[in-house]
Design an enzyme around this catalytic site. Structure first.
Site, PDB file in Angstrom:
ATOM      1  N   ASN A  89       0.880  -1.174   0.000  1.00 12.84           N
ATOM      2  CA  ASN A  89       0.000   0.000   0.000  1.00 12.84           C
ATOM      3  C   ASN A  89       0.912   1.216   0.000  1.00 12.84           C
ATOM      4  O   ASN A  89       1.509   1.548   1.022  1.00 12.84           O
ATOM      5  CB  ASN A  89      -0.883  -0.034   1.263  1.00 12.84           C
ATOM      6  CG  ASN A  89      -1.738   1.215   1.404  1.00 12.84           C
ATOM      7  OD1 ASN A  89      -1.761   2.063   0.512  1.00 12.84           O
ATOM      8  ND2 ASN A  89      -2.434   1.325   2.522  1.00 12.84           N
ATOM      9  N   LYS A  99       0.143   4.189  -0.165  1.00  8.61           N
ATOM     10  CA  LYS A  99      -0.482   5.362   0.472  1.00  8.61           C
ATOM     11  C   LYS A  99      -0.250   6.601  -0.398  1.00  8.61           C
ATOM     12  O   LYS A  99      -0.187   6.465  -1.623  1.00  8.61           O
ATOM     13  CB  LYS A  99       0.035   5.529   1.908  1.00  8.61           C
ATOM     14  CG  LYS A  99      -0.149   4.229   2.707  1.00  8.61           C
ATOM     15  CD  LYS A  99       0.018   4.375   4.186  1.00  8.61           C
ATOM     16  CE  LYS A  99      -0.175   3.020   4.862  1.00  8.61           C
ATOM     17  NZ  LYS A  99      -0.105   3.094   6.317  1.00  8.61           N
ATOM     18  N   HIS A 108      -9.530   1.108   4.875  1.00  9.22           N
ATOM     19  CA  HIS A 108      -8.263   1.297   5.592  1.00  9.22           C
ATOM     20  C   HIS A 108      -8.497   2.223   6.785  1.00  9.22           C
ATOM     21  O   HIS A 108      -9.281   3.167   6.706  1.00  9.22           O
ATOM     22  CB  HIS A 108      -7.210   1.887   4.651  1.00  9.22           C
ATOM     23  CG  HIS A 108      -5.837   1.825   5.233  1.00  9.22           C
ATOM     24  ND1 HIS A 108      -5.400   2.722   6.174  1.00  9.22           N
ATOM     25  CD2 HIS A 108      -4.833   0.939   5.050  1.00  9.22           C
ATOM     26  CE1 HIS A 108      -4.163   2.396   6.538  1.00  9.22           C
ATOM     27  NE2 HIS A 108      -3.801   1.320   5.872  1.00  9.22           N
ATOM     28  N   GLU A 115      -6.849   4.565   7.947  1.00  8.88           N
ATOM     29  CA  GLU A 115      -6.597   5.992   7.687  1.00  8.88           C
ATOM     30  C   GLU A 115      -7.819   6.635   7.028  1.00  8.88           C
ATOM     31  O   GLU A 115      -8.118   7.804   7.284  1.00  8.88           O
ATOM     32  CB  GLU A 115      -5.338   6.148   6.830  1.00  8.88           C
ATOM     33  CG  GLU A 115      -4.089   5.856   7.675  1.00  8.88           C
ATOM     34  CD  GLU A 115      -2.911   5.296   6.908  1.00  8.88           C
ATOM     35  OE1 GLU A 115      -2.888   5.365   5.670  1.00  8.88           O
ATOM     36  OE2 GLU A 115      -1.997   4.757   7.571  1.00  8.88           O
ATOM     37  N   GLU A 134      -5.324  -5.010  10.435  1.00 10.40           N
ATOM     38  CA  GLU A 134      -4.272  -4.020  10.685  1.00 10.40           C
ATOM     39  C   GLU A 134      -4.545  -3.334  12.021  1.00 10.40           C
ATOM     40  O   GLU A 134      -5.382  -2.427  12.097  1.00 10.40           O
ATOM     41  CB  GLU A 134      -4.262  -2.968   9.574  1.00 10.40           C
ATOM     42  CG  GLU A 134      -4.005  -3.533   8.197  1.00 10.40           C
ATOM     43  CD  GLU A 134      -3.438  -2.473   7.250  1.00 10.40           C
ATOM     44  OE1 GLU A 134      -2.342  -2.694   6.741  1.00 10.40           O
ATOM     45  OE2 GLU A 134      -4.081  -1.431   7.048  1.00 10.40           O
ATOM     46  N   GLY A 167       2.655   2.131  10.844  1.00 10.51           N
ATOM     47  CA  GLY A 167       3.612   3.220  10.708  1.00 10.51           C
ATOM     48  C   GLY A 167       4.317   3.577  12.004  1.00 10.51           C
ATOM     49  O   GLY A 167       4.973   4.614  12.099  1.00 10.51           O
ATOM     50  N   SER A 227       3.561  -2.245  10.325  1.00 11.38           N
ATOM     51  CA  SER A 227       5.008  -2.359  10.524  1.00 11.38           C
ATOM     52  C   SER A 227       5.553  -3.742  10.165  1.00 11.38           C
ATOM     53  O   SER A 227       6.498  -4.220  10.801  1.00 11.38           O
ATOM     54  CB  SER A 227       5.394  -1.961  11.954  1.00 11.38           C
ATOM     55  OG  SER A 227       5.002  -0.619  12.202  1.00 11.38           O
TER      56      SER A 227
HETATM   57  P1  13P Z   1       3.078   0.253   7.655  1.00  7.81           P
HETATM   58  O1  13P Z   1       3.569  -1.031   7.024  1.00  7.81           O
HETATM   59  O2  13P Z   1       3.808   1.462   7.148  1.00  7.81           O
HETATM   60  O3  13P Z   1       2.988   0.159   9.124  1.00  7.81           O
HETATM   61  O4  13P Z   1       1.567   0.450   7.110  1.00  7.81           O
HETATM   62  C1  13P Z   1       0.692  -0.606   7.205  1.00  7.81           C
HETATM   63  C2  13P Z   1      -0.521  -0.247   6.443  1.00  7.81           C
HETATM   64  O5  13P Z   1      -1.282   0.610   6.845  1.00  7.81           O
HETATM   65  C3  13P Z   1      -0.764  -0.948   5.179  1.00  7.81           C
HETATM   66  O6  13P Z   1      -2.042  -0.686   4.700  1.00  7.81           O
END
Ligand code: 13P
Length: 253
Positions: free
Chosen positions: A9, A11, A96, A98, A168, A174, A214
């Site tokens: 992803n 982002k 997601h 976010e 997740e 992150g 992560s």
């Molecule tokens: P990270 O791998 O940067 O922690 O992000 C995970 C994520 O949100 C994947 O959709």
């Protein structure tokens, strides 16, 4: 048996040119490899058509990170599932954390998004996961069950079997703080039981449940070794081809 999948992803990272370079790098790094899993990259909308046309589609699937909850019309700034599919993309991340927390995405809108994604033959990668306070209050099971039941329990078993789940934990995204292998297995097993109770054991056994938060080369192997962890949804470690390859190699013997 269910598919093993490593999905990146991206982002909101990379200009179009940088994204094309990253996709080319990934193509090159996988050229002489046969990954033991499906590999997917979920790019910003802007990159989809270019990336989908340049990657080796036998090895790398392409997906979006969201789609609209409406089919078409006067919805300025939105991108429909049909538009995503028309680029050659095959996947779409939905729900997601976010998007849930920064853009107010609810189970109601997600229901419509899932329906439109499926109508357009996209595979939804449907995200669920608890925030830190919920984990600290030991409410993670309750939270993921509600997220699944509210948005997905209206689906037929046949339609449900077309999607991929991604667990997740928000506190691990992150932050560099990964769920332990035991925590991941425990909740993935629970998620599979929720699916089994509603849609039956066969659908549950065939459902790929990815871990995200992560996940990187150094911990992928241990996480993916769990019986109910079928791969990963990877943020930061998907932004460099070598790093992402390291995660894909988590499935190597
Ligand atoms: P990270 O791998 O940067 O922690 O992000 C995970 C994520 O949100 C994947 O959709």
């Amino acid at each position: 048996m269910r598919k093993k999948i490593v999905a990146g992803n991206w982002k909101m990272n990379n200009t179009l040119q940088e994204g094309i370079t990253l996709a080319k790098d990934l193509n090159a790094i996988l050229a002489n490899e046969t990954p033991n899993c499906d590999v997917v990259i979920c790019t910003p909308f802007i990159h989809l058509a270019s990336v989908a046309s340049l990657v080796d589609s036998a090895k790398i699937g392409v997906g979006a990170q969201d789609c609209a909850d409406k089919a078409s019309g006067a919805y300025t700034g939105e991108t429909s599932a049909a538009m995503v599919a028309s680029t050659g993309a095959k996947y779409v991340i939905l729900g997601h954390s976010e998007r849930r927390s920064y853009y107010g995405e609810t189970s109601e809108t997600l229901k419509d998004k899932v329906k439109l994604a499926l109508e357009n033959k996209l595979t939804p990668i449907f995200c669920i996961g608890e925030v830190l306070e919920e984990r600290e209050a030991n409410k993670q099971n309750e939270v993921v069950k509600a997220q699944i039941s509210e948005a997905l329990f209206d689906l037929s078993p046949e339609d449900f079997s077309k999607l991929v789940l991604a667990y997740e934990p928000v506190w691990a995204i992150g932050t560099g703080k990964t769920a332990s292998s035991e925590q991941a297995q425990e909740i993935h097993k629970y998620i599979r039981s929720v699916v089994a109770d509603k849609f039956g054991k066969e659908v549950a056994d065939n459902c790929s449940i990815l871990y995200g938060g992560s996940c990187k080369a150094s911990n992928a192997k241990e996480l993916f070794a769990n019986p109910d962890v079928d791969g990963g949804l990877i943020g930061g470690a998907s932004l460099k081809a070598e790093d992402f390859k390291g995660v894909i190699d988590g499935f190597k013997a």
